[in-house]
Design a protein around this motif. Structure first.
Motif, PDB file in Angstrom:
ATOM      1  N   PRO B 162       0.804  -1.233   0.000  1.00  0.00           N
ATOM      2  CA  PRO B 162       0.000   0.000   0.000  1.00  0.00           C
ATOM      3  C   PRO B 162       0.836   1.282   0.000  1.00  0.00           C
ATOM      4  O   PRO B 162       0.441   2.267  -0.631  1.00  0.00           O
ATOM      5  N   ARG B 163       1.985   1.281   0.660  1.00  0.00           N
ATOM      6  CA  ARG B 163       2.762   2.529   0.728  1.00  0.00           C
ATOM      7  C   ARG B 163       3.439   2.856  -0.594  1.00  0.00           C
ATOM      8  O   ARG B 163       3.446   4.011  -1.030  1.00  0.00           O
ATOM      9  N   ALA B 207      12.145   8.661  -1.223  1.00  0.00           N
ATOM     10  CA  ALA B 207      12.951   8.655   0.002  1.00  0.00           C
ATOM     11  C   ALA B 207      12.054   8.875   1.226  1.00  0.00           C
ATOM     12  O   ALA B 207      12.197   8.186   2.251  1.00  0.00           O
ATOM     13  N   ALA B 208      11.117   9.806   1.121  1.00  0.00           N
ATOM     14  CA  ALA B 208      10.219  10.080   2.253  1.00  0.00           C
ATOM     15  C   ALA B 208       9.329   8.872   2.549  1.00  0.00           C
ATOM     16  O   ALA B 208       8.992   8.598   3.698  1.00  0.00           O
ATOM     17  N   THR B 209       8.946   8.143   1.517  1.00  0.00           N
ATOM     18  CA  THR B 209       8.124   6.944   1.723  1.00  0.00           C
ATOM     19  C   THR B 209       8.973   5.808   2.295  1.00  0.00           C
ATOM     20  O   THR B 209       8.505   5.024   3.134  1.00  0.00           O
ATOM     21  N   ALA B 210      10.239   5.751   1.829  1.00  0.00           N
ATOM     22  CA  ALA B 210      11.151   4.705   2.291  1.00  0.00           C
ATOM     23  C   ALA B 210      11.406   4.792   3.792  1.00  0.00           C
ATOM     24  O   ALA B 210      11.731   3.784   4.434  1.00  0.00           O
ATOM     25  N   LEU B 211      11.250   5.975   4.372  1.00  0.00           N
ATOM     26  CA  LEU B 211      11.411   6.149   5.826  1.00  0.00           C
ATOM     27  C   LEU B 211      10.596   5.138   6.619  1.00  0.00           C
ATOM     28  O   LEU B 211      11.013   4.683   7.681  1.00  0.00           O
ATOM     29  N   GLY B 212       9.396   4.802   6.107  1.00  0.00           N
ATOM     30  CA  GLY B 212       8.518   3.915   6.863  1.00  0.00           C
ATOM     31  C   GLY B 212       8.152   2.653   6.118  1.00  0.00           C
ATOM     32  O   GLY B 212       7.268   1.906   6.550  1.00  0.00           O
ATOM     33  N   ALA B 217      12.070   1.400   0.288  1.00  0.00           N
ATOM     34  CA  ALA B 217      13.498   1.595   0.546  1.00  0.00           C
ATOM     35  C   ALA B 217      14.324   0.726  -0.399  1.00  0.00           C
ATOM     36  O   ALA B 217      15.328   1.184  -0.959  1.00  0.00           O
TER      37      ALA B 217
END
Lengths: 245, 245
Positions: B162-163, B207-212, B217
């Motif tokens: 989903p992310r 990158a901002a999505t990869a944080l969580g 990532a």
């Protein structure tokens, strides 16, 4: 005349067969709009008729028409205008916290609004609804403009150049898309997670815009300078952008 | 019967008063759609009538109705379907280049489409148009789904969580908003600049999505590993995220 603090009946309330409650004009109008908003929150506007609004409000159809002579379309637009004003009023930024904490607080209020209006919010932003017109699109655009203005003011910007404007507009579009997805998926993603994701998106999107725009670079530098020095999210964002051999 | 290579008359062509050219059925249908698309590119759909289409096509109104018995709405939807199929066909990724160079190449094709369809593209994505229906919205959603699928495939993803899906959908929303702004502002921003901005947005948003999200990532790490080692844009992106004391 009844007390003005009488609660608005819920849409589930049985219609009163006789002796409609008499309310002052403005109060009745507000009540009809409130009832309509509750109905639009659970069903698409196509499926909500004036009869439903009348029944849920404990009023007669002719009474609803007396207030909204233009019928359902007029009631829908009035309800939308009320909701839009309420949403815009939520864009005030709290006085304390770092810039990203403040953005997070505003997003929390935004998501509370989305949760409350649910189906109505979806139908409106998705397009193709039978009640959508150039007028309803203009109301939505007004809200977007208010969000843009508030965000720029929060960032300490007086005159935003085209790139900074595009950045904030794009971020607002991402917020809208994310809230629609959140509703679609039955709110299974914790709202705090989505809110943090959106704050991180803002920082990242600002950095990408700053690559080619000195104004955005200055805004981002000012924002980062006010964040907590140990902000691990920004640090990790940097790390994620480091290619591994 | 005339040669099938006869050029489609431009909307500016004078209508032929007598002896309408006889075209084979499928070819005539395609010609009417092509003429309609040219008209929708310069004027909002509200202002384009079947008479205009007939005149520009060198055909009679009854002939246009013979092909599109549902009138303007049916012609609009057929034209939209043709444009949507054409746009989706442009999402093929070139075989050479780094991942961001490939994204840039697809974006170039996207902007060529936007430039070509101009007013029609705007009216469609902006909502509130009189010709907008649940059906036209569904056609637009099909294109968005095709764009999502293509982008994920380009990133080497089989099953997106989903992310990661939210990331790509959000980026597509940013592309749409940016192209509308570009048209609004009379295409004054060089399209190459906007295209590079969108590629940078993708990297930053990932990158901002990869944080969580570990899946994002991994995708981002894979993408960065394939970029040129001296890629100054990614390096500068990291620098911009470094707070200055």
């Amino acid at each position: 005349m009844e007390a003005s603090s009488a609660p608005v009946p819920s849409p589930q309330a049985r219609p009163r067969r006789a002796g409609y409650r008499r309310l002052p004009v403005e109060q009745r109008r507000e009540q009809l709009i409130a009832v309509a908003l509750e109905l639009f929150a659970t069903r698409p506007p196509e499926e909500v008729g004036l009869d439903d609004v009348a029944a849920a409000a404990g009023a007669s159809r002719p009474l609803v028409y007396r207030y909204f002579a233009g019928g359902k379309q007029q009631l829908y637009e009035a309800a939308l205008r009320t909701a839009a004003d309420e949403l815009s009023s939520r864009f005030t930024v709290p006085l304390t916290g770092t810039p990203t904490e403040q953005l997070a607080a505003v997003l929390d209020r935004y998501f509370a609004f989305v949760a409350e209006h649910d189906a109505g919010y979806s139908a409106l932003l998705r397009g193709g609804s039978v009640v959508e017109t150039a007028r309803t699109s203009a109301i939505v655009d007004d809200v977007r403009r208010a969000a843009l203005k508030r965000t720029l003011r929060h960032l300490g910007v007086r005159e935003a150049g085209p790139r900074l404007t595009l950045l904030v507009r794009s971020w607002i579009a991402v917020i809208e898309g994310a809230s629609l997805t959140w509703l679609d998926e039955g709110r299974t993603v914790p709202v705090e997670e989505l809110r943090d994701w959106l704050v991180d998106q803002f920082v990242a999107m600002a950095a990408a815009t700053a690559l080619g725009d000195p104004q955005t670079a200055a805004v981002l530098a000012g924002l980062l300078a006010l964040e907590r020095p140990d902000d691990s999210r920004v640090r990790r964002l940097r790390e994620l952008l480091t290619p591994r051999p």
